[in-house]
Design a protein around this motif. Structure first.
Motif, short mmCIF file in Angstrom:
data_model
loop_
_atom_site.label_atom_id
_atom_site.label_comp_id
_atom_site.label_asym_id
_atom_site.label_seq_id
_atom_site.Cartn_x
_atom_site.Cartn_y
_atom_site.Cartn_z
N GLU A 5 -14.64 -13.23 31.09
CA GLU A 5 -14.82 -13.10 32.57
C GLU A 5 -15.36 -11.59 32.79
N GLU A 6 -15.50 -10.85 31.39
CA GLU A 6 -15.86 -9.49 31.74
C GLU A 6 -17.18 -9.25 31.56
N ASN A 7 -17.96 -10.32 31.06
CA ASN A 7 -19.21 -10.26 30.77
C ASN A 7 -20.01 -10.87 31.59
N ASP A 8 -21.24 -10.08 32.14
CA ASP A 8 -22.11 -10.60 33.08
C ASP A 8 -23.37 -10.72 32.47
N VAL A 9 -23.67 -10.19 31.18
CA VAL A 9 -24.92 -10.45 30.71
C VAL A 9 -24.79 -11.16 29.24
N SER A 10 -25.65 -12.27 29.06
CA SER A 10 -25.58 -13.18 27.92
C SER A 10 -26.04 -12.65 26.69
N ASP A 11 -27.18 -11.89 26.93
CA ASP A 11 -27.81 -11.38 25.35
C ASP A 11 -27.05 -10.17 25.09
N GLY A 18 -27.32 1.29 16.49
CA GLY A 18 -28.23 0.44 15.96
C GLY A 18 -27.72 -0.98 16.08
N LEU A 19 -26.41 -1.33 16.12
CA LEU A 19 -25.77 -2.58 15.78
C LEU A 19 -25.77 -3.49 17.20
N ALA A 20 -26.20 -4.62 17.03
CA ALA A 20 -26.11 -5.68 18.19
C ALA A 20 -24.96 -6.04 18.36
N ARG A 21 -24.40 -6.07 19.54
CA ARG A 21 -22.95 -6.48 20.12
C ARG A 21 -23.10 -7.35 21.50
N PRO A 22 -22.41 -8.29 21.88
CA PRO A 22 -22.55 -8.80 23.16
C PRO A 22 -22.09 -7.85 24.24
N ALA A 23 -22.43 -7.95 25.30
CA ALA A 23 -22.06 -6.77 26.47
C ALA A 23 -20.80 -6.64 26.71
N THR A 141 -19.43 -24.74 13.37
CA THR A 141 -19.17 -24.01 14.16
C THR A 141 -20.41 -23.54 15.25
N PRO A 142 -19.86 -23.21 16.47
CA PRO A 142 -21.19 -23.04 17.45
C PRO A 142 -22.16 -22.04 16.92
N ALA A 143 -23.38 -21.79 17.25
CA ALA A 143 -24.37 -20.81 16.73
C ALA A 143 -24.86 -20.48 18.12
N PRO A 144 -24.15 -19.84 18.96
CA PRO A 144 -24.79 -19.34 20.33
C PRO A 144 -25.71 -18.25 20.21
N THR A 145 -26.90 -18.39 21.07
CA THR A 145 -27.67 -17.05 20.98
C THR A 145 -27.63 -16.36 22.21
N THR A 146 -26.91 -17.04 23.22
CA THR A 146 -26.88 -16.32 24.57
C THR A 146 -25.26 -16.55 25.05
N TYR A 147 -24.75 -15.68 25.88
CA TYR A 147 -23.50 -15.98 26.23
C TYR A 147 -23.23 -17.28 26.75
N ASP A 148 -24.20 -17.81 27.56
CA ASP A 148 -24.03 -18.98 28.29
C ASP A 148 -23.91 -20.23 27.38
N VAL A 186 -11.14 -19.42 13.20
CA VAL A 186 -11.15 -20.80 13.06
C VAL A 186 -12.70 -21.34 13.34
N VAL A 187 -13.05 -20.79 14.41
CA VAL A 187 -14.64 -21.05 14.82
C VAL A 187 -15.50 -19.60 14.99
N ASP A 188 -16.51 -19.58 14.81
CA ASP A 188 -17.28 -18.20 14.73
C ASP A 188 -18.37 -18.26 16.04
N THR A 189 -17.92 -17.69 17.22
CA THR A 189 -18.87 -17.74 18.18
C THR A 189 -19.30 -16.41 18.44
N HIS A 190 -19.56 -15.50 17.31
CA HIS A 190 -20.33 -14.25 17.47
C HIS A 190 -21.87 -14.85 17.84
N LEU A 191 -22.64 -14.04 18.83
CA LEU A 191 -23.97 -14.57 19.20
C LEU A 191 -24.73 -14.43 17.85
N VAL A 192 -25.60 -15.34 17.61
CA VAL A 192 -26.66 -15.25 16.47
C VAL A 192 -27.46 -13.80 16.57
#
Length: 205
Positions: A5-11, A18-23, A141-148, A186-192
């Motif tokens: 609920e805290e994230n309004d941006v998917s990418d 220099g490290l990529a993280r979800p918003a 496991t899921p392989a999401p590229t965006t938060y949605d 148990v699952v990995d939902t870190h964004l690709v």
């Protein structure tokens, strides 16, 4: 324990390091530290899983940041989430916890934590909480590229919730159990593309 609920941006967001993280993990230092060091890493011990199961229940209706900031107080209040100790709590402990401003003072959630501690102890005769939770690891496991694209439930989380309810656990709905599965690897939902994708060693990058 993904604070969806805290994230309004998917990418992904590229940090100053220099490290990529979800918003949701890119601004608040506490959430960033949690994301970088803990979220998604395998938890296979009973006490660790009981703590995370309990905190997931307390998070319902609240932000994960709120729970994370209160986690030290939760650990003190609930004796480190030692199942045997919490299972022995009585009405005096409930009164004590309801008076503790350092935690979330919700009677149903406090009572649920005690109920679940007793269920954890009883479950040892059937292999234990860790074996049960990890038995619901999916084939992929899921392989999401965006938060949605990050799911909030899965067939496995629904089955886990049903199995836990059958063992006397409460506050263990499919969404809460999927969040638990994310939090403990148990699952990995870190964004690709995230620098944490594949960090658990359970799933390939």
């Amino acid at each position: 324990m993904l604070p969806q609920e805290e994230n309004d941006v998917s990418d992904l967001v590229l940090g100053e390091d220099g490290l990529a993280r979800p918003a949701w993990a890119s601004v608040d230092p506490l959430l960033r530290e949690y994301y970088d060091t803990e979220w998604g890493m395998p938890v296979r011990d009973e006490q660790g899983l009981f703590e995370r199961l309990s905190l997931e229940a307390f998070q319902s209706g609240l932000s994960w940041a709120t729970i994370l900031r209160k986690r030290p107080a939760f650990r003190v209040a609930f004796d480190g989430f030692a199942p045997d100790v919490v299972a022995g709590y009585d009405a005096r402990d409930v009164t004590r916890l309801m008076a503790d401003a350092g935690i979330v003072r919700n009677l149903r959630k406090i009572q649920a934590t005690i109920t679940n501690a007793r269920a954890v102890v009883a479950l040892r005769a059937e292999g234990g909480l860790a074996d049960l939770v990890w038995s619901f690891r999916p084939a992929v496991t899921p392989a999401p590229t965006t938060y949605d694209e990050v799911p909030t439930t899965s067939p496995e989380s629904k089955a886990l919730a049903q199995a836990l309810r059958g063992k006397g656990f409460v506050f263990v709905g499919p969404t809460t159990m999927f969040a638990l599965m994310e939090a403990v690897g148990v699952v990995d939902t870190h964004l690709v593309g995230s620098h944490r994708r594949g960090c658990s060693g359970v799933w390939p990058d």
